[in-house]
Enzyme design. Structure first.
Site, mmCIF file in Angstrom:
data_model
loop_
_atom_site.group_PDB
_atom_site.id
_atom_site.type_symbol
_atom_site.label_atom_id
_atom_site.label_comp_id
_atom_site.label_asym_id
_atom_site.label_seq_id
_atom_site.Cartn_x
_atom_site.Cartn_y
_atom_site.Cartn_z
ATOM 1 N N HIS A 9 -9.529 7.507 -5.593
ATOM 2 C CA HIS A 9 -10.658 7.880 -4.729
ATOM 3 C C HIS A 9 -10.618 7.138 -3.392
ATOM 4 C CE1 HIS A 9 -11.692 4.324 -7.036
ATOM 5 N NE2 HIS A 9 -12.561 4.005 -6.095
ATOM 6 N N CYS A 66 -3.849 4.017 -2.293
ATOM 7 C CA CYS A 66 -5.118 3.560 -2.867
ATOM 8 C C CYS A 66 -5.835 2.761 -1.787
ATOM 9 C CB CYS A 66 -4.905 2.776 -4.168
ATOM 10 S SG CYS A 66 -3.925 1.271 -4.029
ATOM 11 N N GLY A 69 -3.242 -0.377 -1.511
ATOM 12 C CA GLY A 69 -1.843 -0.065 -1.805
ATOM 13 C C GLY A 69 -1.242 -1.013 -2.837
ATOM 14 N N ILE A 70 -1.943 -2.084 -3.122
ATOM 15 C CA ILE A 70 -1.375 -3.125 -3.999
ATOM 16 C C ILE A 70 -1.295 -2.655 -5.452
ATOM 17 C CG2 ILE A 70 -1.706 -5.454 -4.905
ATOM 18 C CD1 ILE A 70 -3.031 -6.133 -2.160
ATOM 19 N N GLY A 71 -2.395 -2.141 -5.969
ATOM 20 C CA GLY A 71 -2.391 -1.704 -7.373
ATOM 21 C C GLY A 71 -1.362 -0.621 -7.623
ATOM 22 N N MET A 72 -1.300 0.344 -6.728
ATOM 23 C CA MET A 72 -0.335 1.443 -6.887
ATOM 24 C C MET A 72 1.095 0.899 -6.887
ATOM 25 S SD MET A 72 -1.721 4.486 -7.131
ATOM 26 C CE MET A 72 -3.013 5.630 -6.564
ATOM 27 N N HIS A 99 17.497 -0.739 3.846
ATOM 28 C CA HIS A 99 18.029 -1.813 3.005
ATOM 29 C C HIS A 99 17.670 -1.674 1.532
ATOM 30 C CE1 HIS A 99 18.834 -5.036 6.364
ATOM 31 N NE2 HIS A 99 19.362 -3.846 6.627
ATOM 32 N N ARG A 133 26.601 -3.158 1.278
ATOM 33 C CA ARG A 133 26.147 -4.389 0.615
ATOM 34 C C ARG A 133 24.741 -4.237 0.047
ATOM 35 N NH1 ARG A 133 25.267 -5.115 6.006
ATOM 36 N NH2 ARG A 133 23.368 -6.167 6.686
HETATM 37 C C1 RB5 Z 1 -10.444 0.791 -5.796
HETATM 38 O O1 RB5 Z 1 -11.689 0.220 -5.534
HETATM 39 C C2 RB5 Z 1 -9.339 -0.186 -5.445
HETATM 40 O O2 RB5 Z 1 -9.352 -1.256 -6.294
HETATM 41 C C3 RB5 Z 1 -7.994 0.523 -5.476
HETATM 42 O O3 RB5 Z 1 -8.006 1.623 -4.646
HETATM 43 C C4 RB5 Z 1 -6.804 -0.304 -5.035
HETATM 44 O O4 RB5 Z 1 -7.046 -0.917 -3.819
HETATM 45 C C5 RB5 Z 1 -6.234 -1.207 -6.042
HETATM 46 O O5 RB5 Z 1 -5.244 -1.913 -5.805
#
Ligand code: RB5
Length: 144
Positions: A9, A66, A69-72, A99, A133
């Site tokens: 979302h 997301c 972007g970290i969780g994804m 690379h 490489r």
């Molecule tokens: C959603 O609130 C958020 O946690 C998600 O989109 C993302 O940023 C997780 O890494």
């Protein structure tokens, strides 16, 4: 190229911008696996869907968005043969292809604006892997 795109979302708005940009400006085949509205949706479910299909070679590239972007990226990189790159500037979008032969681009909708995101997307899709490489280094990934 065959491209699969998805977001939770928090990434819905930017995912829509990316999908429309690709449909209107490129000849890539795009499969949008959701989400399709801003209702709360757990990002790992979309990350699994996209990364699993890229890992199975059903798609050439994936795009995941997301909030940060970290969780994804954390979920996508659990898949063997997925190399997901979280990019918030054009330099890393270029380098992750040159690379790292990144096959999934990850971005955070709450981190960057649409204009920059579309430039990052364009760079990611048009940049070729250098091989040599760098391929030797990718081969070392499989040893862990
Ligand atoms: C959603 O609130 C958020 O946690 C998600 O989109 C993302 O940023 C997780 O890494």
């Amino acid at each position: 190229m065959n491209i699969i795109i998805g977001s939770d979302h928090a990434g819905f708005g930017l995912k829509e911008e990316c999908r429309v940009f690709l449909e209107e400006n490129t000849t890539h085949r795009i499969n949008d696996v959701g989400v399709y509205d801003r209702n709360s949706f757990d990002y790992p479910r979309i990350a699994h869907k996209v990364a699993g299909k890229v890992a199975d070679r059903e798609y050439d590239r994936g795009i995941l968005i997301c909030g940060t972007g970290i969780g994804m990226s954390i979920v996508a990189n659990r898949y063997k043969s997925v190399r997901a790159a979280l990019c918030h500037n054009i330099y890393t979008a270029s380098m992750c292809r040159l690379h790292n032969d990144a096959n999934i681009l990850v971005m955070g909708d709450r981190v960057i604006g649409v204009g920059l995101a579309l430039e990052i997307l364009d760079m990611f899709l048009k940049t070729e892997f250098e091989g040599g490489r760098h391929q030797n280094r990718l081969d070392m990934f499989e040893s862990c």
